[in-house]
Enzyme design. Structure first.
Site, short mmCIF file in Angstrom:
data_model
loop_
_atom_site.label_atom_id
_atom_site.label_comp_id
_atom_site.label_asym_id
_atom_site.label_seq_id
_atom_site.Cartn_x
_atom_site.Cartn_y
_atom_site.Cartn_z
N LYS A 278 -25.85 -87.11 -93.80
CA LYS A 278 -24.92 -86.94 -92.68
C LYS A 278 -25.60 -86.09 -91.61
CE LYS A 278 -22.05 -84.48 -90.75
NZ LYS A 278 -22.16 -84.78 -89.32
N GLU B 265 -29.84 -73.86 -96.05
CA GLU B 265 -30.81 -73.35 -95.07
C GLU B 265 -30.00 -73.01 -93.83
OE1 GLU B 265 -33.89 -72.91 -95.74
OE2 GLU B 265 -34.33 -74.24 -97.41
N CYS C 272 -34.04 -72.13 -86.00
CA CYS C 272 -33.48 -71.15 -86.94
C CYS C 272 -34.40 -69.97 -87.11
CB CYS C 272 -33.22 -71.81 -88.28
SG CYS C 272 -34.68 -72.61 -88.97
N GLU D 180 -26.65 -64.79 -84.02
CA GLU D 180 -27.61 -65.82 -83.64
C GLU D 180 -27.17 -66.48 -82.33
OE1 GLU D 180 -27.69 -69.47 -85.93
OE2 GLU D 180 -29.87 -69.37 -86.04
P1 NAP Z 1 -23.48 -76.68 -87.92
O1 NAP Z 1 -22.45 -76.68 -86.87
O2 NAP Z 1 -23.29 -75.80 -89.09
O3 NAP Z 1 -23.65 -78.20 -88.37
C1 NAP Z 1 -24.62 -78.59 -89.32
C2 NAP Z 1 -24.17 -79.88 -89.97
O4 NAP Z 1 -22.99 -79.63 -90.73
C3 NAP Z 1 -23.80 -80.99 -88.98
O5 NAP Z 1 -24.16 -82.22 -89.51
C4 NAP Z 1 -22.29 -80.84 -88.90
O6 NAP Z 1 -21.63 -82.01 -88.46
C5 NAP Z 1 -21.97 -80.53 -90.35
N1 NAP Z 1 -20.67 -79.89 -90.55
C6 NAP Z 1 -19.95 -79.15 -89.68
N2 NAP Z 1 -18.81 -78.74 -90.26
C7 NAP Z 1 -18.78 -79.24 -91.51
C8 NAP Z 1 -17.87 -79.17 -92.60
N3 NAP Z 1 -16.72 -78.49 -92.50
N4 NAP Z 1 -18.18 -79.80 -93.74
C9 NAP Z 1 -19.34 -80.47 -93.87
N5 NAP Z 1 -20.24 -80.59 -92.86
C10 NAP Z 1 -19.98 -79.97 -91.70
O7 NAP Z 1 -24.92 -76.29 -87.31
P2 NAP Z 1 -25.60 -76.90 -86.02
O8 NAP Z 1 -24.93 -76.30 -84.81
O9 NAP Z 1 -25.70 -78.38 -86.13
O10 NAP Z 1 -27.08 -76.33 -86.16
C11 NAP Z 1 -27.46 -75.07 -85.75
C12 NAP Z 1 -27.53 -74.11 -86.92
O11 NAP Z 1 -28.42 -74.62 -87.91
C13 NAP Z 1 -28.10 -72.77 -86.52
O12 NAP Z 1 -27.35 -71.75 -87.11
C14 NAP Z 1 -29.51 -72.79 -87.11
O13 NAP Z 1 -30.04 -71.52 -87.36
C15 NAP Z 1 -29.29 -73.59 -88.35
N6 NAP Z 1 -30.56 -74.13 -88.83
C16 NAP Z 1 -31.12 -73.60 -89.96
C17 NAP Z 1 -32.35 -74.06 -90.40
C18 NAP Z 1 -33.01 -73.48 -91.62
O14 NAP Z 1 -33.89 -74.14 -92.17
N7 NAP Z 1 -32.63 -72.30 -92.08
C19 NAP Z 1 -33.01 -75.09 -89.72
C20 NAP Z 1 -32.39 -75.61 -88.59
C21 NAP Z 1 -31.17 -75.13 -88.15
P3 NAP Z 1 -21.13 -82.15 -86.93
O15 NAP Z 1 -22.35 -82.13 -86.09
O16 NAP Z 1 -20.42 -83.44 -86.92
O17 NAP Z 1 -20.24 -80.96 -86.68
#
Ligand code: NAP
Length: 492
Positions: A177, A252, A286, A385
């Site tokens: 997803k 992650e 990240c 962040e």
């Molecule tokens: P996000 O809002 O947490 O979304 C990540 C994924 O989770 C998306 O596919 C999102 O779908 C899905 N999602 C959202 N709510 C959900 C729920 N209730 N149940 C299941 N899935 C759900 O994060 P983002 O804004 O896409 O990405 C930015 C974040 O990712 C930052 O905090 C960054 O630091 C982190 N990140 C971490 C790493 C690492 O390796 N540590 C690498 C890259 C990014 P939708 O898009 O449809 O909401």
């Protein structure tokens, strides 16, 4: 460039068909235009994908493959990615507004990831363990079943490959997803995997609402593991569901990583590392080095040079090869970054450069590389962040002081250290809470090196040989060698 997107169908259980969920729109934020609106996956689509994945994973055509045979599938996928680098790079740049140079590197790294895990699975051993009786003990590794991979928008093809490659290598099926803001490049990956001849149903891509489709995947009893990359609050929520299900989950998550510049550093090396660490990918990373600590003796000189170098960065269109800092992924995301810069000002921060939209790029979601001084590590700007091109800079006195300040964070993802004293670098590297530490460099990556975070940055590690084991369970087998009935079982 004469490229186009797919026809908008999703890859569900081996079929290409329209989603039955709410529409999702991918935008090219650098120009403020729509790329494509497609019907997203619905809950029913997710149920179809899980059912097909469960059947395909159990099918002897996949289940009985030897590791080296599974490896050939991964090599074919890697070949498919390598043969389509330009197309993948273009789609991902349109999907995310990242520069073509960066998306090209991400696509190449995805191909490398499939090749790496092909090699790992082919060369991994099961265990023969020490017996304590007349028997043979072995411990073998088996797939978990159907894995749900949930990924964010900032580096889609690379973060997808990091989950899909080891999960398939380990013998699982995968339902992916992707984030709603970046669905297109993941569908391109599905096309390549389909054309590579992976058995039908083993892989699905479900662009769709995280709250609806993502939650269903995590809750569903047919999903044996969730591998999640994304924000900390989403990760916490998913971990709660996984705990109730007693399902393994790897997370992650976000970061607020410190970069530490000692007064005995090579200044050119340090400035280049700091710039790349925070402003590449427009800070949407990240592992961005978003908290900079500079030792007091060189603070003024270093910050002055850093500000000059930041002002000289080339901000522009992602297809312009000179661009270093491109548009943010979405106008909504820029609004969130702008709100943080306003907060920094409210908290008493001084904006040394940037802090505004660049002139002449009004159509896109651009934001200037920004440096903020005058804040204490306790400020919200220094603790939360921002995920954009915003750096906070703070002075420190000595090693003990910077270790205390660096570790004073909920996050524990990464750290950069710049100094010519290797022993000091080693001491600080060991004392800092972080999954990855770079010494005199930043943001270098090898697929062979474990990656992950501690604390609010997540749990579990991806990459490296052990990355395969994250998608397997162990079964220990005792086999009698003596041929004698057990002495306890006496009967007349
Ligand atoms: P996000 O809002 O947490 O979304 C990540 C994924 O989770 C998306 O596919 C999102 O779908 C899905 N999602 C959202 N709510 C959900 C729920 N209730 N149940 C299941 N899935 C759900 O994060 P983002 O804004 O896409 O990405 C930015 C974040 O990712 C930052 O905090 C960054 O630091 C982190 N990140 C971490 C790493 C690492 O390796 N540590 C690498 C890259 C990014 P939708 O898009 O449809 O909401």
């Amino acid at each position: 460039m004469t490229q186009d997107f797919s026809d908008g169908r999703l890859f569900i259980g081996g079929d290409w068909r329209k989603g039955r969920g709410a529409p999702i729109t991918s935008v090219f934020a650098a120009e403020g235009i729509e790329n494509q609106t497609l019907a997203g996956a619905s809950r029913d689509d997710a149920l179809d994908a899980i059912a097909a994945a469960g059947a395909a994973q159990q099918d002897p055509a996949w289940r009985d493959l030897k590791p080296h045979e599974r490896a050939t599938h991964l090599h074919r996928i890697a070949d498919g990615i390598a043969a389509n680098i330009d197309r993948i790079s273009w789609i991902q740049s349109r999907d995310t507004s990242k520069t073509l140079a960066e998306t090209r590197a991400l696509a190449l790294s995805a191909a490398g990831t499939f090749r790496y895990f092909a090699a790992v699975v082919e060369t991994s051993d099961d265990l023969l363990t020490a017996p304590r009786g007349v028997y043979l003990t072995s411990s073998v590794h088996e797939p978990l079943g159907v894995v749900a991979a949930i990924t964010p928008w900032n580096s889609p093809i690379a973060s997808d490959a990091q989950k899909v490659a080891p999960a398939l290598a380990a013998g699982n099926a995968v339902v992916l997803k992707p984030a709603s803001w970046s669905p297109l490049v993941c569908l391109e990956l599905a096309r390549i995997i389909d054309e590579a001849g992976l058995p039908r149903g083993l892989f699905s891509v479900l662009p769709g609402s995280g709250r609806e489709v993502g939650t269903l995947l995590v809750e569903h009893p047919g999903i044996a593991k969730v591998s999640f990359t994304g924000g900390t609050s989403t990760g916490r929520h998913l971990a709660g569901i996984a705990a109730r299900k007693l399902m393994p989950v790897s997370l992650e998550l976000g970061g607020k990583s410190p970069t530490i510049v000692f007064d005995d550093c090579d200044m050119d090396l340090a400035i280049a590392g700091v710039l790349f660490g925070i402003f590449s990918s427009s800070g949407q990373s990240c592992i961005a080095g978003s908290r900079l600590f500079v030792q007091r003796g060189i603070y003024d000189r270093f910050v002055e040079r850093l500000v000059q170098a930041t002002r000289a960065l080339s901000v522009g269109h992602p297809f312009d090869p000179r661009t270093q800092v491109s548009s943010l992924i979405h106008a909504d995301h820029r609004a969130s970054v702008e709100a943080y810069v306003a907060l920094a000002r409210d908290e008493g921060g001084e904006v040394l450069c940037g802090g505004a939209r660049p002139e002449g790029l009004d159509a896109g979601a651009y934001f200037l590389p920004t440096i903020i001084a005058g804040l204490d590590n306790a400020a919200r700007t220094c603790r939360e962040e921002i995920f954009g091109p915003v750096l906070v800079v703070m002075p420190f006195d000595d090693e003990a002081d910077v270790i205390a300040q660096g570790n004073d964070s909920d996050y524990g993802l990464a750290c950069g250290i710049f100094s010519n004293d290797r022993r000091k670098c080693w001491r600080v590297a060991r004392a800092i809470r972080a999954g990855t530490v770079w010494v005199n460099t930043y943001k270098q990556f090898s697929i062979a090196t474990p990656f992950g975070g501690d604390g609010a940055s997540g749990m579990g590690r991806e990459k490296g040989r052990a990355g395969l084991r994250a998608y397997q369970t162990q079964k220990s087998i005792y086999e009698d060698l003596g041929g004698q009935p057990h002495p306890w079982a006496r009967w007349p």
